[in-house]
Design a protein around this motif. Structure first.
Motif, mmCIF file in Angstrom:
data_model
loop_
_atom_site.group_PDB
_atom_site.id
_atom_site.type_symbol
_atom_site.label_atom_id
_atom_site.label_comp_id
_atom_site.label_asym_id
_atom_site.label_seq_id
_atom_site.Cartn_x
_atom_site.Cartn_y
_atom_site.Cartn_z
ATOM 1 N N ASP A 27 0.861 -1.180 0.000
ATOM 2 C CA ASP A 27 0.000 0.000 0.000
ATOM 3 C C ASP A 27 0.897 1.229 0.000
ATOM 4 O O ASP A 27 2.124 1.100 -0.005
ATOM 5 C CB ASP A 27 -0.974 -0.038 1.186
ATOM 6 C CG ASP A 27 -0.278 -0.055 2.543
ATOM 7 O OD1 ASP A 27 0.668 0.736 2.761
ATOM 8 O OD2 ASP A 27 -0.677 -0.852 3.412
ATOM 9 N N SER B 47 -5.621 -7.781 0.567
ATOM 10 C CA SER B 47 -5.612 -6.724 1.582
ATOM 11 C C SER B 47 -4.669 -7.005 2.744
ATOM 12 O O SER B 47 -4.413 -6.116 3.559
ATOM 13 C CB SER B 47 -7.026 -6.507 2.121
ATOM 14 O OG SER B 47 -7.460 -7.624 2.876
ATOM 15 N N SER C 245 -6.737 2.681 9.161
ATOM 16 C CA SER C 245 -6.087 2.851 7.863
ATOM 17 C C SER C 245 -6.541 4.093 7.123
ATOM 18 O O SER C 245 -5.736 4.792 6.507
ATOM 19 C CB SER C 245 -6.356 1.618 6.987
ATOM 20 O OG SER C 245 -5.834 0.453 7.572
ATOM 21 N N HIS D 102 -2.874 2.092 -3.497
ATOM 22 C CA HIS D 102 -4.203 2.142 -2.886
ATOM 23 C C HIS D 102 -4.169 1.483 -1.502
ATOM 24 O O HIS D 102 -3.248 0.736 -1.186
ATOM 25 C CB HIS D 102 -5.228 1.367 -3.715
ATOM 26 C CG HIS D 102 -5.446 1.878 -5.097
ATOM 27 N ND1 HIS D 102 -4.552 1.635 -6.131
ATOM 28 C CD2 HIS D 102 -6.470 2.593 -5.642
ATOM 29 C CE1 HIS D 102 -5.008 2.189 -7.243
ATOM 30 N NE2 HIS D 102 -6.164 2.776 -6.975
ATOM 31 N N LYS D 103 -5.229 1.734 -0.741
ATOM 32 C CA LYS D 103 -5.457 1.013 0.511
ATOM 33 C C LYS D 103 -6.872 0.451 0.485
ATOM 34 O O LYS D 103 -7.838 1.183 0.252
ATOM 35 C CB LYS D 103 -5.302 1.949 1.720
ATOM 36 C CG LYS D 103 -5.389 1.214 3.059
ATOM 37 C CD LYS D 103 -4.198 0.307 3.282
ATOM 38 C CE LYS D 103 -4.224 -0.334 4.657
ATOM 39 N NZ LYS D 103 -3.071 -1.234 4.883
#
Length: 696
Positions: free
Chosen positions: A40, A137, A289, A360-361
């Motif tokens: 990320d 993820s 996050s 991205h996260k």
């Protein structure tokens, strides 16, 4: 120069095009920067040198986050990663192993080293499986080794991995704490900031300083671990780690105060011709996050209450199967890319793959639904920027449309709130990781420096593309009031745009931008598709006819001799008309094929050593837009010529950073931007060839 080879060998054996001789099949590639850890925007570590031993490993922002690798072969210590740290003045000079090769595939980075009768394979693997969000993820990268003898003798081999505390903080003056824990299958060495101020800051070139870095060592193999300053020195001189951990904490990460380092020694024993393998886990977990409209959201993997220990244990248990899946996915992606655009093209896709996702996260909303937030790296740090989502969208439409849905949902939800008062679409949701409302231009207050035609057009096109890709129009139906408002705005303002910014805002305001006009026209055609699919036949008919009429007007307004202008009325100018890509991808066919053919006749005369300039004003260009423009041509020779120039640029540019998308086509030097998700736009050719978004 060290030779670096990709997974597939060399370059397509094409005839010379436009004065360029193609690389032979034996030619080597040299990535501008090599992804090591790619999870990320915060957990993102790269090698920015020819060899892994030529410099320290760095965060994408070029701040050192040193991971150092040593090996002892029959009592002699050498380096396989990193440089001799300046703080270890008592250490002997350590030679580097010879780097034999480097292989970059979509999910793996593989190095091969040799020295003293040993061949050492070093692999960084991040399982960014676009269709497996639970695995994608997880903030985990696997580092593995395989050693074997090359001289028919056995050699006593030990490995060392040393990680500095800089990996867990933004500034070396921040105090850190550390410790060790155990889960079922792992010993964990942990380090993090003392203060743990969750989501306390936002910005561009910053590193995370809340949460903890974990070095996970499998419990089923012999190993030694240490939390100490002197691990590298004692390993280099004595072949062992310190026998006690440093207990003096907190302590700044500044090397001058001898901060703690996380170290693992892996004895491989007597290594012969049979490979001896080991691996560790590199992970970074946080307890917050993203902040979205005032709500703190956690990583998607945490949505059902999974603890850090459970996640890391599962990551260790699943490593063999994940590695097998990763190897297979690499092969499939490279094969698809090669079939679509040749080996040059597949090379670029391999370089761009992890960078695209890792900008991205992925988090879970309060109801568990995925939200995927981009960070506008090395620009202004904005979060969920619409004109960043737009260029990267082909990647997600091709590999998993759910991830595009997860980017659009938070933006459309925000745009539907009463606080967004304008008749056009927003630009962003804030500054990463705080997605609490637009900050660009006039923010929520004024129309100053907004991108009304740009972002309205982007979202209409993307919502239509998403509906086609998912074969489901519920998302569009839910936000139909906003979409129709933006379509009406473009009907009034899109054909001949006022003096405003486009996604190429680095070039400044431009009135009567013909490429921006194309976007508005394509967006109205896209909205007609949305209206048709959601049951509004009247709106569909109106906007389809409007788009066709505007396209016809555009051809007259933009014509300049044998091509089309940069801006209406600006004769003898030209520009890349990359927005036309959607005419084919969505099957709108608003413009005749002759428009593209005429443009490409001009483009073929404007090529520079490292690509096609964005327009006639300068020799600068955008990497993503060039692939969109290349996708427009039906002449394979033209496509391969342009793509080959991009390969030459990536091999030869002196800008040693994660793929930049903004550079000079003559010098090859980066102008700005790096490590951004927009390089996902390279996938436009694969998306176009797949034909999945065209009307059926």
């Amino acid at each position: 120069m060290n030779k670096i080879k990709l997974f597939f060998s060399g370059i397509s054996l094409l005839p010379p095009l436009f004065g360029f001789a193609c690389l032979s099949a034996q030619s080597a590639h040299r990535p501008p920067a090599v992804p090591l850890v790619a999870n990320d925007p915060y957990f993102s570590i790269w090698s920015m040198s020819d060899r892994l031993t030529d410099g320290p490993t760095k965060h994408w922002s070029e701040t050192p986050q040193p991971m150092t690798g040593l090996i002892r072969i029959d009592g002699k210590t050498m380096r396989w990663m990193g440089v001799r740290p300046r703080q270890y003045f008592a250490m002997p000079e350590l030679d580097a192993m010879k780097q034999e090769s480097l292989t970059v595939t979509p999910l793996h980075t593989r190095y091969v080293f040799s020295a003293a009768g040993i061949r050492l394979h070093v692999t960084f693997f991040t399982p960014l499986f676009p269709k497996d969000l639970d695995v994608m993820s997880r903030p985990v990268t696997y580092l593995s080794w395989s050693a074997e003898s090359t001289d028919s003798k056995t050699h006593k081999v030990d490995l060392l991995l040393d990680v500095g505390p800089e990996i867990a903080i933004n500034d070396t003056q921040q105090p850190v704490t550390w410790g060790r824990t155990r889960v079922k299958d792992l010993t964990l060495l942990n380090v993090g900031s003392r203060d743990q101020a969750i989501l306390h800051q936002s910005g561009d070139r910053i590193r995370i300083d809340w949460g903890y870095f974990h070095l996970g060592v499998p419990a089923n193999v012999a190993s030694s671990t240490a939390l100490a300053w002197s691990s590298m020195a004692t390993f280099a001189t004595q072949g062992v780690l310190p026998d006690s951990d440093d207990q003096t904490m907190p302590k700044p990460a500044d090397w001058r105060v001898h901060p703690v380092h996380l170290a693992v020694q892996l004895p491989l024993g007597d290594v012969g011709s049979s490979p001896v393998e080991r691996h560790v886990l590199l992970a970074y977990t946080d307890n917050g996050s993203i902040e979205y409209l005032g709500r703190r959201l956690r990583g998607y993997w945490q949505r059902n209450g999974m603890s850090e220990a459970e996640m890391l244990q599962r990551a260790e248990q699943e490593y063999p199967s994940l590695e097998e899946r990763g190897v297979q996915l690499d092969k499939e992606i490279i094969a698809e890319a090669t079939q679509s655009g040749g080996e040059d093209y597949a090379y670029l896709i391999s370089l761009a793959f992890r960078q695209t996702i890792a900008a991205h996260k992925l988090v879970a909303d309060v109801d568990g639904q995925p939200m995927f937030f981009s960070k506008e790296n090395d620009s202004n740090g904005c979060i969920d920027t619409v004109d960043v989502t737009y260029p990267s969208s082909p990647f997600f439409l091709f590999f998993n449309p759910q991830l595009l849905h997860a980017q659009l949902e938070p933006m459309l939800r925000y745009a539907a709130l009463p606080r967004w008062r304008f008749p056009f679409a927003p630009h962003d949701l804030g500054t990463f990781p705080l997605a609490n409302g637009q900050v660009y231009g006039g923010g929520e207050e004024t129309e100053d420096n907004q991108m009304p035609v740009e972002e309205s057009g982007n979202l209409l096109i993307l919502v239509a593309a998403l509906g086609r890709a998912e074969h489901n129009w519920d998302f569009a139906r839910h936000y139909m009031p906003q979409l129709k408002t933006w379509a009406e705005y473009l009907e009034k303002n899109g054909l001949d745009p006022a003096n405003q910014l486009s996604t190429d805002d680095f070039s400044g305001h431009l009135a009567r931008n013909s490429n921006l006009s194309i976007k508005a026209i394509e967006a109205l055609g896209a909205f007609a598709e949305i209206a048709d699919a959601t049951g509004d036949a009247s709106a569909a008919k109106h906007f389809r006819e409007t788009a066709k009429g505007m396209a016809a007007q555009w051809q007259t307004m933009a014509r300049s001799g044998n091509h089309y202008t940069l801006a209406f009325g600006a004769q003898d100018t030209w520009s890349q008309k990359y927005n036309l890509a959607w005419d084919e991808v969505l099957g709108l066919h608003l413009f005749p094929r002759s428009v593209i053919d005429d443009e490409w006749k001009l483009y073929a005369t404007q090529m520079k050593p490292y690509g096609l300039p964005l327009d006639n004003r300068k020799t600068i260009t955008k990497l993503d837009w060039q692939l969109w423009t290349a996708t427009l041509t039906k002449d394979p020779a033209q496509f391969h010529d342009l793509v080959h120039r991009l390969v030459l640029w990536s091999d030869q540019s002196t800008s040693r950073v994660p793929l930049t998308d903004y550079y000079d086509t003559v010098s090859g030097q980066q102008i700005h931007f790096q490590a951004r998700s927009v390089v996902g736009g390279l996938t436009m050719k694969m998306l176009s060839d797949a034909g999945t978004l065209r009307a059926h």
